[in-house]
Design an enzyme around this catalytic site. Structure first.
Site, PDB file in Angstrom:
ATOM      1  N   GLU A 173     -43.051  -5.882  27.479  1.00 52.45           N
ATOM      2  CA  GLU A 173     -43.955  -5.896  28.637  1.00 52.45           C
ATOM      3  C   GLU A 173     -43.151  -6.037  29.920  1.00 52.45           C
ATOM      4  O   GLU A 173     -42.049  -6.598  29.927  1.00 52.45           O
ATOM      5  CB  GLU A 173     -44.934  -7.077  28.475  1.00 52.45           C
ATOM      6  CG  GLU A 173     -45.936  -7.190  29.617  1.00 52.45           C
ATOM      7  CD  GLU A 173     -47.125  -8.100  29.293  1.00 52.45           C
ATOM      8  OE1 GLU A 173     -47.104  -8.787  28.257  1.00 52.45           O
ATOM      9  OE2 GLU A 173     -48.071  -8.102  30.103  1.00 52.45           O
ATOM     10  N   ASN A 197     -55.973  -3.706  26.563  1.00 50.44           N
ATOM     11  CA  ASN A 197     -55.330  -4.863  25.927  1.00 50.44           C
ATOM     12  C   ASN A 197     -56.178  -6.100  26.200  1.00 50.44           C
ATOM     13  O   ASN A 197     -56.600  -6.327  27.340  1.00 50.44           O
ATOM     14  CB  ASN A 197     -53.936  -5.081  26.532  1.00 50.44           C
ATOM     15  CG  ASN A 197     -53.335  -6.420  26.127  1.00 50.44           C
ATOM     16  OD1 ASN A 197     -52.903  -6.590  24.994  1.00 50.44           O
ATOM     17  ND2 ASN A 197     -53.330  -7.386  27.035  1.00 50.44           N
ATOM     18  N   GLU A 198     -56.435  -6.874  25.170  1.00 51.42           N
ATOM     19  CA  GLU A 198     -57.214  -8.105  25.311  1.00 51.42           C
ATOM     20  C   GLU A 198     -58.409  -7.874  26.249  1.00 51.42           C
ATOM     21  O   GLU A 198     -58.570  -8.549  27.277  1.00 51.42           O
ATOM     22  CB  GLU A 198     -56.327  -9.268  25.770  1.00 51.42           C
ATOM     23  CG  GLU A 198     -55.240  -9.555  24.740  1.00 51.42           C
ATOM     24  CD  GLU A 198     -54.490 -10.884  24.914  1.00 51.42           C
ATOM     25  OE1 GLU A 198     -54.626 -11.523  25.955  1.00 51.42           O
ATOM     26  OE2 GLU A 198     -53.783 -11.269  23.963  1.00 51.42           O
ATOM     27  N   TYR A 234     -51.219 -16.061  18.442  1.00 47.86           N
ATOM     28  CA  TYR A 234     -49.979 -16.764  18.761  1.00 47.86           C
ATOM     29  C   TYR A 234     -49.977 -18.124  18.075  1.00 47.86           C
ATOM     30  O   TYR A 234     -51.032 -18.764  17.960  1.00 47.86           O
ATOM     31  CB  TYR A 234     -49.838 -16.950  20.275  1.00 47.86           C
ATOM     32  CG  TYR A 234     -49.453 -15.664  20.985  1.00 47.86           C
ATOM     33  CD1 TYR A 234     -48.133 -15.246  21.012  1.00 47.86           C
ATOM     34  CD2 TYR A 234     -50.415 -14.868  21.604  1.00 47.86           C
ATOM     35  CE1 TYR A 234     -47.772 -14.064  21.649  1.00 47.86           C
ATOM     36  CE2 TYR A 234     -50.060 -13.680  22.239  1.00 47.86           C
ATOM     37  CZ  TYR A 234     -48.730 -13.288  22.261  1.00 47.86           C
ATOM     38  OH  TYR A 234     -48.360 -12.119  22.885  1.00 47.86           O
ATOM     39  N   GLU A 241     -49.936  -8.301  18.708  1.00 44.60           N
ATOM     40  CA  GLU A 241     -49.210  -9.394  19.371  1.00 44.60           C
ATOM     41  C   GLU A 241     -49.232 -10.598  18.441  1.00 44.60           C
ATOM     42  O   GLU A 241     -50.310 -11.046  18.028  1.00 44.60           O
ATOM     43  CB  GLU A 241     -49.836  -9.768  20.723  1.00 44.60           C
ATOM     44  CG  GLU A 241     -49.551  -8.758  21.811  1.00 44.60           C
ATOM     45  CD  GLU A 241     -50.042  -9.178  23.194  1.00 44.60           C
ATOM     46  OE1 GLU A 241     -50.078 -10.388  23.491  1.00 44.60           O
ATOM     47  OE2 GLU A 241     -50.391  -8.267  23.963  1.00 44.60           O
ATOM     48  N   GLN A 288     -42.058 -11.217  22.258  1.00 45.91           N
ATOM     49  CA  GLN A 288     -41.744  -9.882  22.741  1.00 45.91           C
ATOM     50  C   GLN A 288     -40.267  -9.604  22.466  1.00 45.91           C
ATOM     51  O   GLN A 288     -39.516 -10.528  22.195  1.00 45.91           O
ATOM     52  CB  GLN A 288     -42.059  -9.751  24.222  1.00 45.91           C
ATOM     53  CG  GLN A 288     -43.521  -9.990  24.537  1.00 45.91           C
ATOM     54  CD  GLN A 288     -43.898  -9.566  25.963  1.00 45.91           C
ATOM     55  OE1 GLN A 288     -43.089  -9.015  26.713  1.00 45.91           O
ATOM     56  NE2 GLN A 288     -45.141  -9.859  26.341  1.00 45.91           N
TER      57      GLN A 288
END
Ligand code: AHR
Length: 516
Positions: free
Chosen positions: A47, A196-197, A265, A320, A369
């Site tokens: 990113e 995204n999201e 996460y 992710e 990432q």
């Protein structure tokens, strides 16, 4: 009687702790392989955030200090090629839904600048844009995964990006623009994310609304022929938001998408994440608890998908995942630069085993990432580069890419902290195109080693070799001053006797075995 029994069990448990653990029986079904472990499970994510792109992957064409090709760091590319990066997601993350790709093509001195509002309000000069990213993917041998702007873009803008990158030369003003920017032939861009999201930084949408605009955006993203089909990935759920998955499976026409995303996460507490390197046993335990939750998430999201897609034609793309801690002291809080310890090696090894074992549904995953951000595989500082323990796990596990998954069954001993416990062991196995079988084993227990006995059902093997990743302390990490403190070493302590394999796995270690 009850009392005598419980005294007996307590003494037995104490004896086990003193003399070591009981042997764990693992059944590997070498003759029951059915599904292939897609190499895209071993994907990564880059990113425009902190020093992931600028300073990490890209240092600019004018840099004469660090070897580069068109501004892309060659030391980083070389290390990533060795680890093998099958797919790279870009440009975000949250950044993707603020990104207008036209700003990042054409002569660099004419490209407008913008503020990177999600990540520290720093100036984004757009010097790393579509051509730079796609050329870098070619250099890396990785397939690109472009994350389209649905939150603040337009269907036209996304449709134009598809044309710019994938349509044949001379077929539209977009392909003329590509030619004018120095690239005549299209790149190979199969993977496309539509937002995204969308439930958060991608527009704070309700899933019913997102499902509608997904249909609108997807309608205008055109394949240029039938053999070069786009692979469209819908912005998926956060963690255990099963309603999100349910609505998308119900409302999206199945001809209009190929995969649903999922983000998870491993965070101890969003308002108190804790240091990446100075952590207690309890913090380690909670991180691992969050990581192992991936098993339940994958199972439950898959079960919903099964209702609408029993043939498993649609994939779950965990685009992710990873550990998220406090930034390193003295670094910009918005840049998410964190160190990477043996805790992260445990997290990576156990998570990849989960993905391998669910490869019938999980067809892609992207660690967050790739460089200098969150659970990075590489850290850079000026001309220096560090390969993290997570890098080594990814490299050791690359033997599973596109291999046939072999089911394993066992009952894991527990890793106990206070009153809580987790499965200490995680295992996955596969057979590659050359007929070699690989078994990856993780022992997350911080203190106990475990003797293992693996029954190789239906397999005939003559030899076993292996590699191990371990270190003296869970908090150990590679640094710019000591970059090789943690690296894989040969593991020669596994023994084959007929169809039985025995070994001892030390505390907090990862072992990958090769059987021939
Ligand atoms: O990876 C960092 C951020 O985490 C991404 O930009 C976003 O998608 C997620 O919330």
């Amino acid at each position: 009687m009850k009392n005598t029994r419980s005294v007996f069990f307590t003494i037995f448990a104490m004896l086990l702790t003193i003399i070591g653990s009981a042997q764990v029986r693992i059944n590997l079904h070498a003759d029951k392989g059915r599904d292939t472990i897609s190499r895209f499970i071993y994907g990564h994510f880059a990113e425009h955030l902190g020093h992931c792109i600028y300073g990490g992957l890209y240092i600019g064409e004018s840099n004469t200090h660090i070897p580069n090709k068109d501004g892309v760091r060659l030391d980083v590319i070389e290390a990533l090629k060795k680890m093998k990066v099958p797919v790279l997601r870009w440009p975000g993350g949250c950044f993707a839904d603020t990104y207008h790709w036209r700003d990042g093509v054409g002569p660099k001195d004419k490209r407008p600048s913008m503020l990177n509002v999600w990540w520290g309000n720093v100036k984004e000069d757009n010097s790393f844009g579509t051509n730079e990213f796609l050329n870098m993917c070619e250099l890396l041998g990785a397939e690109p995964y472009l994350s389209g702007n649905v939150g603040s873009g337009t269907p036209q803008e996304l449709a134009d990006w598809v044309k710019y990158t994938t349509h044949p030369n001379g077929s539209s003003p977009m392909t003329d623009l590509r030619e004018a920017s120095g690239r005549k032939t299209p790149w190979n861009v199969r993977f496309w994310g539509l937002g995204n999201e969308a439930w958060g930084c991608g527009g704070n949408m309700k899933v019913e609304y997102y499902a509608n605009i997904y249909r609108q955006y997807a309608t205008f993203m055109t394949n240029w022929n039938n053999s070069d089909r786009l692979y469209r990935i819908a912005s998926g759920a956060s963690d255990d938001d099963y309603h999100w998955t349910e609505v998308l499976m119900k409302e999206l026409p199945h001809g209009m998408f190929d995969a649903l995303g999922l983000h998870h996460y491993s965070v101890i507490n969003w308002s108190k994440k804790g240091s990446a390197t100075q952590f207690s046993e309890e913090q380690y335990f909670i991180t691992m608890q969050r990581a192992l939750q991936m098993e339940e998430l994958v199972r439950k999201h898959s079960a919903i998908m099964d209702k609408y897609d029993p043939e498993k034609k649609k994939a779950l793309a965990v685009d992710e995942w990873g550990g998220w801690y406090d930034v390193e002291p003295g670094t910009n809080g918005a840049f998410l630069f964190q160190q990477n310890t043996m805790r992260d090696a445990m997290l990576a090894g156990a998570t990849l085993n989960i993905f391998n074992n669910h490869c019938d549904r999980v067809k892609m995953a992207n660690l967050a990432q790739i460089v200098n951000v969150l659970q990075a595989v590489i850290l850079t500082r000026e001309e220096k580069l560090v390969l993290t323990p997570t890098y080594h796990v990814m490299e050791m596990y690359n033997v599973h890419h596109d291999a046939l998954m072999l089911p394993v069954e066992f009952s894991s001993p527990k890793y106990i902290v206070g009153k809580d416990s987790l499965d200490a062991l995680s295992v996955s196995a596969s057979r590659d195109a050359n007929g070699n079988t690989h078994i990856s084993i993780v022992n997350i227990d911080s203190k106990k080693s475990h003797p293992l006995s693996i029954a190789l059902n239906g397999g005939r093997y003559k030899s076993v070799t292996g590699r191990i990743l371990k270190s003296g302390r869970l908090q150990d990490h590679n640094s710019f001053d000591a970059p090789d403190k943690i690296k894989p070493a040969p593991f020669n302590d596994a023994k084959i006797n007929g169809t039985n394999l025995t070994l001892n796995i030390p505390p907090f270690s990862v072992i990958v075995l090769q059987l021939k």
